[in-house]
Motif scaffolding. Sequence first.
Motif, mmCIF file in Angstrom:
data_model
loop_
_atom_site.group_PDB
_atom_site.id
_atom_site.type_symbol
_atom_site.label_atom_id
_atom_site.label_comp_id
_atom_site.label_asym_id
_atom_site.label_seq_id
_atom_site.Cartn_x
_atom_site.Cartn_y
_atom_site.Cartn_z
ATOM 1 N N ASP A 1 -0.855 47.565 -17.787
ATOM 2 C CA ASP A 1 0.556 47.641 -17.068
ATOM 3 C C ASP A 1 1.249 49.028 -15.982
ATOM 4 N N LEU A 2 0.927 48.044 -14.865
ATOM 5 C CA LEU A 2 0.820 48.324 -13.761
ATOM 6 C C LEU A 2 2.253 48.311 -12.767
ATOM 7 N N ARG A 3 3.117 49.447 -12.133
ATOM 8 C CA ARG A 3 4.154 49.364 -11.327
ATOM 9 C C ARG A 3 3.708 49.972 -9.797
ATOM 10 N N LEU A 4 4.110 48.815 -8.794
ATOM 11 C CA LEU A 4 3.919 49.386 -7.757
ATOM 12 C C LEU A 4 4.830 49.738 -7.028
ATOM 13 N N TYR A 5 5.101 50.789 -6.330
ATOM 14 C CA TYR A 5 6.425 50.778 -6.101
ATOM 15 C C TYR A 5 6.417 50.923 -4.722
ATOM 16 N N VAL A 6 7.636 50.049 -3.623
ATOM 17 C CA VAL A 6 7.246 50.164 -2.478
ATOM 18 C C VAL A 6 8.763 50.566 -1.880
ATOM 19 N N ALA A 7 8.369 50.211 -0.356
ATOM 20 C CA ALA A 7 10.240 50.186 0.208
ATOM 21 C C ALA A 7 10.025 49.258 0.674
ATOM 22 N N GLY A 8 10.713 48.056 0.924
ATOM 23 C CA GLY A 8 11.083 46.900 1.974
ATOM 24 C C GLY A 8 9.244 46.486 1.940
ATOM 25 N N GLN A 9 9.396 45.563 3.359
ATOM 26 C CA GLN A 9 7.760 44.216 3.567
ATOM 27 C C GLN A 9 7.480 45.213 4.688
ATOM 28 N N THR A 10 7.455 46.461 4.650
ATOM 29 C CA THR A 10 6.470 47.069 5.869
ATOM 30 C C THR A 10 4.704 46.457 5.520
ATOM 31 N N PRO A 11 4.007 46.411 6.742
ATOM 32 C CA PRO A 11 2.596 46.360 6.599
ATOM 33 C C PRO A 11 2.295 47.005 5.378
ATOM 34 N N ARG A 12 2.719 48.198 5.158
ATOM 35 C CA ARG A 12 1.804 49.221 4.654
ATOM 36 C C ARG A 12 2.029 49.255 2.967
ATOM 37 N N SER A 13 3.556 48.346 2.390
ATOM 38 C CA SER A 13 3.563 47.612 1.673
ATOM 39 C C SER A 13 2.966 46.286 1.347
ATOM 40 N N ILE A 14 2.773 45.166 2.114
ATOM 41 C CA ILE A 14 2.449 44.487 1.624
ATOM 42 C C ILE A 14 0.768 44.609 1.682
ATOM 43 N N ALA A 15 0.680 45.758 2.140
ATOM 44 C CA ALA A 15 -0.910 46.056 2.278
ATOM 45 C C ALA A 15 -1.360 46.568 0.464
ATOM 46 N N ALA A 16 -0.529 47.230 0.319
ATOM 47 C CA ALA A 16 -0.838 47.727 -0.577
ATOM 48 C C ALA A 16 -0.504 46.640 -1.746
ATOM 49 N N VAL A 17 0.220 46.028 -2.036
ATOM 50 C CA VAL A 17 0.233 44.584 -2.771
ATOM 51 C C VAL A 17 -0.838 43.976 -2.885
ATOM 52 N N ALA A 18 -1.209 43.874 -1.709
ATOM 53 C CA ALA A 18 -2.365 42.591 -1.274
ATOM 54 C C ALA A 18 -3.840 43.407 -2.065
ATOM 55 N N ASN A 19 -3.847 44.765 -1.797
ATOM 56 C CA ASN A 19 -4.778 45.580 -2.139
ATOM 57 C C ASN A 19 -5.026 45.683 -3.508
#
Lengths: 114, 531
Positions: free
Chosen positions: A23-41
């Motif tokens: 069960d994984l929870r990913l915290y990001v802030a907005g749709q920054t390139p870094r956020s998008i990369a993290a979700v994709a990875n």
Amino acid sequence: MSAESARRSRKPRTTRATAEFFDLRLYVAGQTPRSIAAVANLKRICEQHLEGRYRIEVIDLLERPQLARGDQILALPTLVRKLPVPIRKLVGDLSDTERVLVGLDVRPRSPAKS
Amino acid sequence: MLDDPSQGPVVSIMPRVKRKGVGDGRRTPVAARPVPKARTGIQGLDEITGGGLPRGRPTLICGGPGCGKTILSMEFLMNGARRFGEPGVFLSFEETVEELTLNFASLGFDLRPLSARKKLSLDYVQVEPNEIQETGAYDLDGLFIRLEHAIDSIGAKRVVLDTIETLFSGLSQTRVLRAELRRLFAWLRTKGVTAIVTGERGDSGMTRHGLEEYISDCVILLDHRVIEQNATRRLRVVKYRGSTHGANESPFFIDESGISVLPITSLGLHHRVSAGRVSAGVPALDDMLGGKGYFRGSSVLVSGTAGTGKTSLAGYFAEAAGRRGETALYFAFEESAAQIVRNLRSIGLDLEPWLRKGLLQIHAERPTTSGLEGHLSAMRRLIEDTKPSAVLVDPISNLISVGTSVEVKAMLARLIDFMKPTQTTALFTSLTPDDRHPDATDIGISSFMDTWLVLRNNETNWERIRTLDVLKSRGMPHSNKVREFVLTSQGLKLIEVVRRGGRALVGSERTDFRGDSGGTPQKARRPSSRR
């Protein structure tokens, strides 16, 4: 969601290694390139190594800042492994797959079992 | 002078800033006006900083472990919330909210009501060393979001980050952290909050990770050192951009009412003076002092060797205050209250009625129970509470055991400065080891003293003769004669020297000559007397 995760985690599995549900929870802030990369990875790694036994919840702290406190979030992106216990935290955009696998304590499954 | 702290010094510094601004073209030229400040409400600190911390900017407070960073920061927030209508956020990196609440409760501060009324927001930021796996690029947006959320949810105007350097133990990419801290402090400025960032004192710099590079508006250094077993806390404003500030180290003290900073010179010489007089309690002594006694609000030093009657003189002064219906505070550093009362009764002086009426309070304490700052702070508080018209300190020389003579001198200067504006008359006794050579302490402190009475023990002709003379008494005609000072069961007597044939007769010679007791009925006539 939690009821469903609980139900799924109780499903009997053939081996101990594959029995664990992530069960994984990913915290990001907005749709920054870094956020998008993290979700994709994260999606890529889960598909490759945890197929069928993971759940990802992405939390955008810009929308729900009050949630940062509960999981003690400082750095972003942060991935929190809620299950299996103990809770683990990984920070960064998850581009280093080896470190992600070590951090999540996931052994790559052998080809025979997949 | 410090009643209006924002004026004066600032005016002289601003034109320079303005010229620089015009010259390098980076700063917009501004009219000469003082840096806006946010009052800390901490006793003494606002005086040193000329009105508080720079408003809307971060201030760095650094010092070693246990030096009072957290307490000072929390008091800044609590005062802001309670007294200045400025809610505050406390972001703790070291203690949990429960620990903070408990620790402050043990100091006598209840944080819960302020939290409940949303005037204070406490948050614990947990940094687990080496528990976090780093998997790629990251920033500290999570921290920013938490902080912003906390600020916005209570409309905070003040923020404390205690101690942000803890982040360095949890995250390994120092370069990223540094960039992020720089961004954080810049962000705090744009947010317009008055912030305190604490830092642990480092070996080479002011903080371990060089936070002083990022925060340059105001830097305050706290220090906790032990000198001859006595811990003393000190505070120094290292830098304050755009404002003048006291550059001295100022001792400070922490107790139930929080932090008190004691500026070395807080008042200067601007107090009102009184022409009113108060009796010394001994009519003959009043006579020696221009017939009226001490000036009200003046400082009196009574010095002398052991057994010369210093405490007796103090007792008379305290008793006289009681008889006038005025309050006197007696700080005894040598004898207990009961002992003082009993001993003074032996010379016919009864303090008991005034003690009962509450006009006299005796606070007896061993000097070594706390440091000088502790004593000073406790004395100031008692003086503030009771507002006495007379204060007695008996003897100040005992304080040397907890500080150097320079420190005792500084402490007395501050105590006197503190009492002058309220026209409190102060009498200090001092034990001197040698009659002919007054103690260095006496010389050091005598310049603060308006009246200096010297008691001596003269051994002549097989008896000891006590004498009193007025070494100085500013602003009044005073006797330059040495009087014989006699303690009897009926009281203290000052006897004018009897002359016969160009020779002064004292002690038994005098009584023999007069053929009467001369006010010394208890004094046995000595057979050894040659006349």
